[in-house]
Design a protein around this motif. Structure first.
Motif, PDB file in Angstrom:
ATOM      1  N   ARG A  71      50.768  43.850  44.867  1.00 44.46           N
ATOM      2  CA  ARG A  71      49.401  43.363  44.629  1.00 44.46           C
ATOM      3  C   ARG A  71      48.976  42.574  45.861  1.00 44.46           C
ATOM      4  N   LYS A  99      40.732  42.359  41.408  1.00 44.79           N
ATOM      5  CA  LYS A  99      39.304  42.009  41.290  1.00 44.79           C
ATOM      6  C   LYS A  99      38.385  43.106  41.828  1.00 44.79           C
ATOM      7  N   GLU A 134      38.688  42.782  36.818  1.00 47.03           N
ATOM      8  CA  GLU A 134      38.817  41.384  36.397  1.00 47.03           C
ATOM      9  C   GLU A 134      37.467  40.712  36.189  1.00 47.03           C
ATOM     10  N   SER A 158      42.624  42.903  33.788  1.00 46.09           N
ATOM     11  CA  SER A 158      43.219  41.597  34.105  1.00 46.09           C
ATOM     12  C   SER A 158      42.474  40.549  33.293  1.00 46.09           C
ATOM     13  N   ASP A 161      41.229  36.517  34.519  1.00 44.97           N
ATOM     14  CA  ASP A 161      40.008  36.426  35.330  1.00 44.97           C
ATOM     15  C   ASP A 161      38.809  37.040  34.614  1.00 44.97           C
TER      16      ASP A 161
HETATM   17 MG   LIG Z   1      43.701  37.856  38.038  1.00 48.91          MG
END
Ligand SMILES: [Mg+2]
Ligand SMILES: CC(C)(COP(=O)(O)OP(=O)(O)OC[C@H]1O[C@@H](n2cnc3c(N)ncnc32)[C@H](O)[C@@H]1OP(=O)(O)O)[C@@H](O)C(=O)NCCC(=O)NCCSC(=O)C[C@@](O)(CC(=O)O)C(=O)O
Length: 295
Positions: A71, A99, A134, A158, A161
């Motif tokens: 990641r 994101k 996210e 995710s 977030d």
């Molecule tokens: Mg995150």
């Protein structure tokens, strides 16, 4: 097509790349994939140290069949290009983009992967991409993101977030994640890529964890991001077909093949109505059982 795109990914275990001990030993627990985190788990002033111990780990450790995903940091940071370069040079199997909100972000990352594959003589197309969604915008763009590149193998929710962006929080009931989970799985299936659920951070609540995994399994997810080796067994138990599922699926496949020859379209197996619509599902269970080593 890169054959790894469809590999088994019931568990995708995050580990903090700031901790060499975790990098060294993670394969012992045998998750399907290890996700070395250079993003939020790594303190801002430790980014270089984490990246270089990750590179060293990738170069020197035999991960015994566990997939190696890195990641990277967000595309709005000064770190992500160097993250991609070191991950590809080290020999990772894939990059997780955090994101993600647009197809163009995936293309940007793909461009850096291509450069690194050339520079380090890595087989062209070896390094795959997955995207983490996210934010509310990311959920709305999920289909575009899934189709952004031939290298895309999956999309992941995710939740931490995402719920922040939605102006709510993780409640443990799943109600705040319902819409996003449903939209992501539909987008992923439409684009023919895999779909992964978010992490469960209440580590001591194994009952709550099991319930969540049962739910996302029924929803159609391919697996789950996890944060701790204790979570592996539960996910593998639920995602690995049982002997009963295997034997029923075998019967369905056999009966459909035989009845087709005889010109029969609809019939029953163990008291359940079966027709051609059940064929792919039964085949998928048998493929999953094979990949999981129980068939
Ligand atoms: Mg995150
Ligand atoms: C939570 C904790 C500190 C607890 O540690 P503890 O040590 O108390 O745990 P214990 O159970 O006691 O460990 C027993 C033994 O296992 C070893 N062990 C533990 N964890 C291991 C592991 N992960 N890999 C290999 N080994 C492991 C340990 O070293 C020990 O080994 P040993 O001493 O030899 O017995 C630890 O697990 C951990 O750091 N997890 C990963 C955290 C992380 O990466 N977060 C970032 C990703 S999420 C995010 O960013 C949010 C997100 O983006 C997510 C989304 O995208 O969905 C969003 O927005 O929602």
């Amino acid at each position: 097509m890169n054959q790894n795109k469809k590999r088994l990914r019931r568990t995708m275990m995050f580990l903090n790349a700031q901790k060499p001990g975790l990098i060294k030993d993670a394969y012992i627990y045998q998750p399907d994939s290890i996700m070395f985190d250079l993003e939020d788990a790594v303190a801002e002033n430790q980014k270089d140290a984490a990246r270089y111990s990750l590179y060293h780990g990738l170069k020197t450790i035999d991960y015994r069949g566990c997939e190696k995903i890195v990641r990277i940091n967000g595309l709005d940071t000064p770190y992500w290009r160097e993250d991609v370069r070191c991950a590809v040079a080290g020999g990772c199997d894939g990059i997780r983009v955090p994101k993600t909100e647009s197809a163009s972000q995936i293309k940007l990352v793909e461009g850096e992967i291509v450069k690194a594959e050339r520079a380090y003589e890595v087989e062209a197309g070896k390094v795959l991409i997955m995207a983490a969604v996210e934010s509310a915008r990311g959920v709305m763009k999920a289909m575009d993101v899934c189709e952004a590149s031939e290298r895309m193998f999956g999309i992941a929710l995710s939740g931490g977030d995402y719920t922040r962006d939605l102006q709510t929080h993780i409640t443990g009931t799943g109600v705040e994640l319902m819409g996003a989970r449903q939209q992501l799985i539909i987008a992923a299936r439409a684009a023919k890529v895999q779909c992964f659920d978010t992490v469960y951070t209440d580590l001591d609540n194994m009952e709550g964890f099991r319930k969540e995994v049962e739910t996302i399994h029924l929803m159609g997810f391919d697996g789950k991001s996890i944060v701790n080796p204790r979570q592996i067994r539960v996910v593998h138990d639920i995602f690995t077909p049982s002997p009963k599922d295997i034997s029923f699926s075998e019967k369905v496949v056999r009966e459909i093949d035989e009845k087709k020859e005889k010109g029969i379209g609809v019939f029953t197996v163990d008291g359940k109505m079966i027709d051609i619509a059940f064929y792919d599902g039964a085949k998928r269970i048998l493929d999953m059982a094979k990949a999981s080593g129980v068939y």
